[in-house]
Design an enzyme around this catalytic site. Structure first.
Site, PDB file in Angstrom:
ATOM      1  N   HIS A 137      46.545  67.210  50.546  1.00 55.76           N
ATOM      2  CA  HIS A 137      45.502  68.165  50.955  1.00 55.76           C
ATOM      3  C   HIS A 137      44.609  68.569  49.780  1.00 55.76           C
ATOM      4  O   HIS A 137      43.514  69.064  49.984  1.00 55.76           O
ATOM      5  CB  HIS A 137      46.076  69.364  51.723  1.00 55.76           C
ATOM      6  CG  HIS A 137      46.810  70.385  50.915  1.00 55.76           C
ATOM      7  ND1 HIS A 137      48.170  70.377  50.723  1.00 55.76           N
ATOM      8  CD2 HIS A 137      46.363  71.480  50.257  1.00 55.76           C
ATOM      9  CE1 HIS A 137      48.531  71.412  49.994  1.00 55.76           C
ATOM     10  NE2 HIS A 137      47.455  72.105  49.694  1.00 55.76           N
ATOM     11  N   ASP A 173      53.195  65.172  51.422  1.00 53.88           N
ATOM     12  CA  ASP A 173      51.884  65.723  51.039  1.00 53.88           C
ATOM     13  C   ASP A 173      51.515  65.338  49.590  1.00 53.88           C
ATOM     14  O   ASP A 173      51.521  66.184  48.700  1.00 53.88           O
ATOM     15  CB  ASP A 173      51.924  67.245  51.213  1.00 53.88           C
ATOM     16  CG  ASP A 173      50.537  67.870  51.190  1.00 53.88           C
ATOM     17  OD1 ASP A 173      49.582  67.193  50.764  1.00 53.88           O
ATOM     18  OD2 ASP A 173      50.411  69.041  51.582  1.00 53.88           O
ATOM     19  N   SER A 210      49.471  74.356  44.804  1.00 52.03           N
ATOM     20  CA  SER A 210      49.544  73.081  45.493  1.00 52.03           C
ATOM     21  C   SER A 210      49.372  71.958  44.485  1.00 52.03           C
ATOM     22  O   SER A 210      48.455  71.992  43.670  1.00 52.03           O
ATOM     23  CB  SER A 210      48.444  72.977  46.544  1.00 52.03           C
ATOM     24  OG  SER A 210      48.898  73.528  47.737  1.00 52.03           O
TER      25      SER A 210
END
Ligand code: ARG
Ligand code: GLU
Length: 720
Positions: A87, A223, A651
């Site tokens: 992402h 991810d 992240s």
């Protein structure tokens, strides 16, 4: 809110429990030796603080980068290979995708360096060194200064510090406030601009479970994506050039194949964005009872509208996928936040803490003089802040979801530039922005959003004084918002890309003249003016007052609770957080284990589903248990959780083991514990990481990109 206070005061020492917990804290890497090393070692860390942060030789911090300013990345090979989340790399992947080469759907794997794809605007930033410059920045600042005077002194001091900093000519620096402006640190940085996309799995792996699984444990998402830093021939930062070469890092991470076990030490290194751990209890109460609920309520409505259209129209599904994900990401997080703050009695805990604070202050004449009335002043400031911050939230949430307003705002920029020298340049910019908006715009969806959200806004805010243009208009249409929206979207042509852009190309001034008499423009101006005149000033005054009091409160807490170790709230600067691999009890009689497996991906598998489809190749690897050296006891680990204190911006952060080897890739938090931004609690706060073995398995077995595996340094720290 005060009704439990007495009881808690009597029971006494509840606050002590909130003082120290393993996992709590986002620490400055250069202060670890002084503040954390001992605790980290007692929790199992086998390296020293100097292995993590060292300005004289390559240390772990040299393998960590701020990825594009919004995520974290880490270097995993001697040739500048970067690992981050799917992402985080998503917009790069999307930019390279076409109908024929749909890398979002199919994934992308470069076969050699020549196939690695440049990304305009993408950069990574290294932290060269961090220095405490509090003395210089606060010099000449006195307590009698007004906030304005204070800030202008500080700004001047910062400019001087920045100018006098010794650095190479390709380096930059910035100064940031910590502890609400009680401390200041200088960061010397190095930024590389030639960052190329190396590989990414298909979304059905990289975003497996999409919105349904977002913020949720147990999780089964791979991810991750990979990039590479390119440098000039001298290894220094250089703008994109085909002649650039892979960057040789000072340090890169070795990767452990040994996996994780319960209670293993873990450390997450990255760039957390923003937390508020030292708020006054009333601030937390307002978040739980006022701000989060109203924002959730508005987003409930917006998401329901968009979802209904996405379900029945394939084109809208693609156009609104990213907007939907963005709106739902925070919407879901806030729900977890309210739940967690309520369940852990965060407000009552803060009140007990404040009672103890007041007691200590009252018993010390110096503190009493300086801080005796501080909590009362905070209470008064929040009393003013509460209602206006709610009105502000309502306006911003509604306004930002209706894209017709964003279109009008662009036209308004142009109106403001009329007769100015920069008109032509503004016109170009506006056209570009409009094309961006129109690309994923559907007028029918927007009209429905307008009808639904403006009705909410009107009903909710009518007692706060709404602009006359709005109330007149609404009354003239019998308060029927479907009819109001229909009227607006029928009469305006701004919802049509070709009409707007043709007019801007052919006769921009004529178009603007006409638009100035448009009903829609009147309505827009009335809404904005109402915000600017009636909400923003009250909000800003209350907010400034709170900032000022919070700065004093922060300083006071650090003086009064000498036994407590304080860490500064996240502010997008480099931090280290550490904890242990551990499960948790999300609700009575339910225990969540530490890791998930590929078998769980298959349990969730729904053929052809938008969120839970699984690529055929992965199903085959699963069927054959073809896991190479990455499986464990015949199973393929996918994700795991720990008590590391993380937030948005973390992240892509590496999860490291006791030796500093890479064991996972941070990408989310578990829903029940998203309140960790305000009140970290080790019982339910968990960060979610992709197991690095799943990443390697996908790169090697799924994608066949063995050339990348060959670059990496794989180790077995547990098997000596
Ligand atoms: N919740 C994670 C974060 O805050 C992941 C978001 C991306 N994934 C998604 N399904 N929207 O950014
Ligand atoms: N997904 C978040 C990010 O993009 C990290 C998760 C969190 O907020 O902890 O930064």
């Amino acid at each position: 809110m005060y009704k439990h206070l007495k009881k808690i005061l009597l029971s006494g020492f509840l606050f002590i429990a909130t003082l120290v917990h393993a996992g709590d804290g986002m620490w400055l890497p250069q202060l670890l030796a002084q503040l954390n090393e001992k605790e980290m070692k007692s929790m199992g860390m086998k390296i020293s603080a100097a292995d993590i942060y060292n300005i004289n030789k390559g240390s772990l911090k040299d393998a960590i980068v701020s990825f594009g300013g919004f995520c974290t990345g880490e270097i995993i090979s001697s040739k500048g290979l970067i690992l981050t989340n799917h992402h985080c790399g998503f917009s790069s992947i999307q930019n390279h995708s076409t109908i024929d080469h749909n890398y979002i759907r199919d994934g992308f794997w470069s076969r050699n360096e020549a196939e690695e794809m440049p990304n305009k605007g993408l950069f990574v930033t290294f932290i060269v060194r961090i220095e405490d410059v509090s003395k210089a920045v606060l010099s000449g600042v006195t307590s009698s200064m007004s906030e304005k005077e204070r800030q202008s002194t500080i700004d001047k001091n910062i400019a001087a510090v920045q100018k006098n900093t010794k650095q190479e000519d390709y380096q930059k620096n910035f100064v940031r406030a910590f502890f609400n402006g009680n401390q200041y640190f200088l960061f010397v940085t190095e930024t590389y601009n030639d960052i190329r996309l190396v590989g990414a799995p298909p979304s059905s792996i990289g975003n497996f479970g999409k919105d349904t699984d977002n913020w949720i444990w147990p999780r089964h998402t791979g991810d991750f994506s990979m990039f590479r830093i390119y440098a000039g021939k001298d290894n220094k930062p250089a703008d994109y050039s085909p002649d650039n070469v892979p960057y040789t890092p000072k340090k890169y991470l070795s990767i452990s194949l040994d996996g994780v076990a319960k209670n293993d030490f873990t450390m997450v290194f990255g760039f957390p964005g923003r937390t508020n751990e030292y708020l006054y209890s009333e601030a937390v109460r307002q978040i739980v009872e006022i701000n989060d609920p109203v924002r959730i309520q508005i987003r409930d409505k917006a998401l329901a509208v968009i979802d209904a259209f996405m379900r029945k129209d394939e084109k809208i599904k693609i156009q609104y996928a990213s907007k939907f994900a963005g709106i739902s990401n925070a919407w879901k997080k806030w729900q977890g936040e309210v739940l967690g703050l309520t369940k852990t009695k965060a407000v009552a805990k803060k009140q007990a803490y404040e009672a103890e604070f007041q007691k200590r202050v009252d018993n010390n004449p110096t503190w009493k003089k300086a801080y005796g009335s501080l909590l009362n002043e905070l209470a008064a400031a929040y009393e003013q802040f509460g209602p206006v911050s709610r009105s502000r939230d309502v306006f911003l949430e509604v306004y930002s979801k209706i894209e017709l307003f964003a279109i009008v705002a662009q036209i308004n920029n142009l109106i403001k530039a009329e007769g100015q020298q920069n008109f032509d340049a503004t016109l170009e910019k506006v056209k570009e922005k409009l094309q961006d908006i129109y690309k994923d715009y559907n007028a029918e969806v927007d009209e429905k959003l307008f009808a639904t959200l403006m009705e909410f806004y009107y009903e909710d805010q009518k007692d706060q004084g709404l602009p006359k243009e709005l109330t007149d208009f609404v009354t003239s249409k019998d308060q029927n918002f479907a009819a109001i929206a229909a009227h607006i979207y029928k009469t305006t042509t701004l919802d049509q890309e070709d009409v707007t852009l043709n007019a801007l190309n052919d006769d921009p001034n004529g178009f603007l003249e006409k638009f100035k008499n448009d009903n829609l423009f009147d309505l827009y101006k009335a809404l904005i003016n109402n915000y600017v005149a009636n909400i923003a000033p009250t909000y800003n005054t209350a907010d400034d007052r709170i900032q000022e009091l919070q700065r004093t409160y922060m300083k006071a807490q650090m003086e009064v609770f000498k036994e407590k170790k304080f860490y500064p709230d996240a502010n997008s600067t480099m931090r280290v957080t550490y904890g242990k691999v551990n499960g948790y009890e999300p609700k009575d009689a339910v225990w969540y284990e530490i890791s998930t497996h590929l078998s769980g991906v298959m349990e969730k598998y729904k053929p052809g589903d938008y969120e839970f489809d699984v690529p055929e190749k992965l199903r085959e690897l699963y069927k054959n248990k073809d896991y190479g050296p990455y499986g464990e006891n015949g199973k393929m680990p996918v994700c795991f959780i720990g008590t590391n204190h993380t937030t948005g911006g973390n992240s892509g952060s590496p999860a490291l083991d006791a030796y500093g080897n890479l064991i996972g890739l941070n990408f989310d938090r578990a829903w029940e514990g998203t309140m960790s931004d305000i009140n970290y609690d080790p019982s339910i706060c968990r960060n979610i990481m992709v197991d690095i073995r799943y990443v390697l398995f996908l790169v090697d077995k799924f994608a066949g990109a063995t050339r990348l595996i060959d670059e990496m340094k794989l180790v077995h720290p547990k098997k000596h």
